[in-house]
Design a protein around this motif. Structure first.
Motif, PDB file in Angstrom:
ATOM      1  N   UNK A  89       0.838  -1.200   0.000  1.00  0.00           N
ATOM      2  CA  UNK A  89       0.000   0.000   0.000  1.00  0.00           C
ATOM      3  C   UNK A  89       0.878   1.257   0.000  1.00  0.00           C
ATOM      4  N   UNK A  90       2.036   1.188   0.649  1.00  0.00           N
ATOM      5  CA  UNK A  90       2.965   2.326   0.703  1.00  0.00           C
ATOM      6  C   UNK A  90       3.327   2.793  -0.702  1.00  0.00           C
ATOM      7  N   UNK A  91       3.543   1.833  -1.604  1.00  0.00           N
ATOM      8  CA  UNK A  91       3.975   2.207  -2.952  1.00  0.00           C
ATOM      9  C   UNK A  91       2.828   2.814  -3.758  1.00  0.00           C
ATOM     10  N   UNK A  92       1.622   2.338  -3.480  1.00  0.00           N
ATOM     11  CA  UNK A  92       0.453   2.934  -4.150  1.00  0.00           C
ATOM     12  C   UNK A  92       0.357   4.408  -3.724  1.00  0.00           C
ATOM     13  N   UNK A  93       0.617   4.638  -2.444  1.00  0.00           N
ATOM     14  CA  UNK A  93       0.528   5.996  -1.893  1.00  0.00           C
ATOM     15  C   UNK A  93       1.658   6.900  -2.418  1.00  0.00           C
ATOM     16  N   UNK A  94       2.875   6.410  -2.406  1.00  0.00           N
ATOM     17  CA  UNK A  94       3.994   7.220  -2.920  1.00  0.00           C
ATOM     18  C   UNK A  94       3.816   7.513  -4.407  1.00  0.00           C
ATOM     19  N   UNK A  95       3.360   6.504  -5.139  1.00  0.00           N
ATOM     20  CA  UNK A  95       3.153   6.699  -6.579  1.00  0.00           C
ATOM     21  C   UNK A  95       2.157   7.834  -6.789  1.00  0.00           C
ATOM     22  N   UNK A  96       1.120   7.828  -5.984  1.00  0.00           N
ATOM     23  CA  UNK A  96       0.089   8.857  -6.108  1.00  0.00           C
ATOM     24  C   UNK A  96       0.679  10.249  -5.837  1.00  0.00           C
ATOM     25  N   UNK A  97       1.544  10.330  -4.820  1.00  0.00           N
ATOM     26  CA  UNK A  97       2.158  11.625  -4.505  1.00  0.00           C
ATOM     27  C   UNK A  97       3.021  12.134  -5.663  1.00  0.00           C
ATOM     28  N   UNK A  98       3.496  11.188  -6.472  1.00  0.00           N
ATOM     29  CA  UNK A  98       4.329  11.582  -7.625  1.00  0.00           C
ATOM     30  C   UNK A  98       3.500  11.748  -8.904  1.00  0.00           C
ATOM     31  N   UNK A  99       2.172  11.591  -8.790  1.00  0.00           N
ATOM     32  CA  UNK A  99       1.296  11.798  -9.950  1.00  0.00           C
ATOM     33  C   UNK A  99       1.057  10.547 -10.783  1.00  0.00           C
ATOM     34  N   UNK A 100       1.208   9.370 -10.158  1.00  0.00           N
ATOM     35  CA  UNK A 100       1.046   8.115 -10.897  1.00  0.00           C
ATOM     36  C   UNK A 100       0.036   7.203 -10.190  1.00  0.00           C
ATOM     37  N   UNK A 101      -0.596   6.321 -10.971  1.00  0.00           N
ATOM     38  CA  UNK A 101      -1.421   5.236 -10.424  1.00  0.00           C
ATOM     39  C   UNK A 101      -0.719   3.924 -10.726  1.00  0.00           C
ATOM     40  N   UNK A 102      -0.938   2.938  -9.873  1.00  0.00           N
ATOM     41  CA  UNK A 102      -0.362   1.613 -10.158  1.00  0.00           C
ATOM     42  C   UNK A 102      -1.471   0.694 -10.661  1.00  0.00           C
ATOM     43  N   UNK A 103      -1.242   0.127 -11.834  1.00  0.00           N
ATOM     44  CA  UNK A 103      -2.200  -0.804 -12.451  1.00  0.00           C
ATOM     45  C   UNK A 103      -1.460  -2.084 -12.832  1.00  0.00           C
ATOM     46  N   UNK A 104      -2.178  -3.211 -12.808  1.00  0.00           N
ATOM     47  CA  UNK A 104      -1.577  -4.434 -13.352  1.00  0.00           C
ATOM     48  C   UNK A 104      -1.776  -4.360 -14.862  1.00  0.00           C
ATOM     49  N   UNK A 105      -0.702  -4.095 -15.579  1.00  0.00           N
ATOM     50  CA  UNK A 105      -0.814  -3.945 -17.036  1.00  0.00           C
ATOM     51  C   UNK A 105      -0.253  -5.167 -17.749  1.00  0.00           C
ATOM     52  N   UNK A 106      -0.922  -5.517 -18.833  1.00  0.00           N
ATOM     53  CA  UNK A 106      -0.346  -6.449 -19.790  1.00  0.00           C
ATOM     54  C   UNK A 106       0.211  -5.578 -20.908  1.00  0.00           C
ATOM     55  N   UNK A 107       1.507  -5.706 -21.159  1.00  0.00           N
ATOM     56  CA  UNK A 107       2.150  -4.845 -22.160  1.00  0.00           C
ATOM     57  C   UNK A 107       2.812  -5.716 -23.219  1.00  0.00           C
ATOM     58  N   UNK A 108       2.537  -5.402 -24.469  1.00  0.00           N
ATOM     59  CA  UNK A 108       3.285  -6.066 -25.533  1.00  0.00           C
ATOM     60  C   UNK A 108       3.712  -4.998 -26.527  1.00  0.00           C
ATOM     61  N   UNK A 109       4.996  -5.039 -26.883  1.00  0.00           N
ATOM     62  CA  UNK A 109       5.576  -4.014 -27.761  1.00  0.00           C
ATOM     63  C   UNK A 109       6.438  -4.681 -28.794  1.00  0.00           C
ATOM     64  N   UNK A 110       6.503  -4.012 -29.925  1.00  0.00           N
ATOM     65  CA  UNK A 110       7.426  -4.494 -30.948  1.00  0.00           C
ATOM     66  C   UNK A 110       8.588  -3.511 -31.005  1.00  0.00           C
ATOM     67  N   UNK A 111       9.798  -4.003 -30.872  1.00  0.00           N
ATOM     68  CA  UNK A 111      10.937  -3.124 -31.135  1.00  0.00           C
ATOM     69  C   UNK A 111      11.962  -3.882 -31.968  1.00  0.00           C
ATOM     70  N   UNK A 112      13.075  -3.226 -32.256  1.00  0.00           N
ATOM     71  CA  UNK A 112      14.013  -3.840 -33.204  1.00  0.00           C
ATOM     72  C   UNK A 112      14.549  -5.189 -32.742  1.00  0.00           C
TER      73      UNK A 112
END
Ligand code: HSE
Length: 436
Positions: free
Chosen positions: A233-256
């Motif tokens: 919970x501490x990290x959710x709170x600190x993230x918020x103070x820095x202007x961020x939300x924490x989400x469980x993301x599925x990320x897929x990217x194409x790079x070189x």
């Protein structure tokens, strides 16, 4: 034209929704499909419960083989879930020349290549809209609507249970265990909640989207998977103070270097629309080179939302049933002989930004020691937060956000930081994506 005949495997939450919506909207659906859609037979474990749902209108059996072997059934709808029984029945249905609709993400993510090969050999369709993000037509969008694009990346909140848990933790300051119990009571969690909270369910869905987006075989075993069980919970709170939300993301990217395929808790700027997707809702953000960013939002689970996707697949198959197999939409959006086996990158090779939290002695030189190590690894700091030590405490938290670096680089820097005498315990590392 005579009705198309459907056999249902399973009449649980999604199966009963499918039965009810098909019945309620039959006129409208028939006008779209061009012919009536009839459920001929349902196979269920609990025949008593099924009788209450179908009210004598459909034959109920307890053996799924009777559905997949039924000579008059054109489309088998598999809503059993899980691996073994579902896989056997789906492969048998295909071998019998039946089209298949499934909501089974594990089946497609882990055995998709085998299932599609069998279907191609028999000239039948396999549709799986309901396997990803419940009622959101994301497969249709990726496979057809965005077909002009070179897709660059996808980032999705594709597990409602974990999004609900994270929302409750942030809004109400609940701990993880209490929020999980609430999610289970509301019926969001999978039968085994490990699949939700450890990120496996999201990884199944991500694997499927990556295949369609980039034209690669399904490669669930190469996905990097990290759930939310260790998130504090501490990290959710600190993230918020820095202007961020924490989400469980599925990320897929194409790079070189290859394809990134990863599920993990992620900081995202709170000003992004996707950062404001709360509760059990799902959302998928897709970046294409021509269209730019597009966002798809809706219910990722539930009886009728998921039935909405199942029935859309049944209608698609009904419309195309008499078409030459060569002229149908390919299973994974790309022609089967045009799939490319691009390398899926190990997590250590991925470039992203990071959130670091460390507990340090509040004395001169500590910050300099930490920043010196980061500089040695060419890691640039983007933002920093340092708290006053609590009354009577000599230690405090330092939180740093970094610019992009490679995972193996940050891990090496963290190992050095943890070895400093002025740093207590381990450094918490979370990944951060700007999604811009
Ligand atoms: N358990 C899943 C979720 C349901 O929480 O999103 C549908 O896959």
């Amino acid at each position: 034209m005579k009705p198309i005949k459907v056999g249902l495997l399973g009449l649980g939450t999604v199966g009963s929704g499918t039965f009810n919506v098909l019945k309620r909207n039959q006129e409208e659906i028939m006008r779209r499909a061009g012919r009536a859609i009839e459920i001929t037979m349902v196979a269920v474990r609990n025949t008593e419960r099924a009788k209450d749902i179908v009210k004598g209108e459909v034959e109920i059996v307890s053996d799924g083989n009777l559905v997949v072997d039924h000579p008059e059934i054109d489309i088998v709808v598999e809503l059993i879930g899980g691996n073994e029984i579902a896989k056997d029945l789906v492969l048998k249905a295909i071998a019998n020349g039946k089209h298949v609709v499934t909501a089974n993400k594990a089946l497609i993510a882990k055995h998709g290549n085998e299932v599609f090969k069998a279907a191609q050999d028999k000239g039948v369709m396999v549709a799986f809209e309901a396997a990803v993000a419940g009622g959101i037509p994301i497969i249709k969008a990726l496979r057809e609507g965005l077909t002009a694009n070179r897709i660059q990346w996808i980032a999705g909140i594709i597990n409602g249970t974990t999004n609900f848990i994270l929302s409750e933790m942030r809004d109400k300051g609940l701990d993880f265990a209490t929020a999980l119990k609430q999610a289970q009571a509301l019926g969001y969690a999978e039968a085994d909640p490990t699949f939700d909270i450890e990120g496996i369910d999201a990884a199944h869905k991500l694997t499927i989207m990556a295949s369609i987006a980039f034209g690669i075989p399904t490669q669930f075993d190469k996905a990097y998977i990290e759930g939310i069980t260790k998130l504090e919970a501490t990290d959710i709170e600190y993230a918020e103070q820095l202007g961020y939300r924490i989400k469980l993301l599925g990320i897929t990217k194409r790079n070189e270097a290859g394809i990134e395929l990863r599920v993990h808790p992620t900081l995202i700027p709170e000003k992004r629309l996707i950062a404001n997707v709360e509760g059990a809702m799902n959302a998928v953000l897709v970046q294409g080179d021509a269209v730019g960013a597009t966002l798809y939002y809706g219910k990722g689970a539930g009886s009728e939302p998921t039935a909405s996707s199942v029935i859309a697949d049944v209608v698609d198959i009904t419309r195309l049933a008499s078409a030459d197999p060569e002229h149908r939409v390919p299973y994974l959006a790309f022609q089967p002989n045009a799939l490319s086996d691009v390398n899926v990158l190990p997590m250590s090779e991925v470039f992203t930004s990071y959130y670091l939290r460390m507990r340090v002695e509040d004395k001169p030189g500590v910050l300099a020691d930490v920043t010196k190590i980061l500089a040695e690894f060419s890691i640039s700091i983007d933002a920093m937060l340092q708290k006053e030590p609590a009354e009577g405490e000599s230690r405090t938290d330092i939180i740093m956000l970094t610019h992009q670096t490679q995972e193996k680089n940050i891990d090496a820097a963290i190992a050095r930081i943890e070895a400093l005498a002025s740093v207590t315990g381990t450094v918490t590392k979370l990944r951060l994506e700007e999604l811009s």
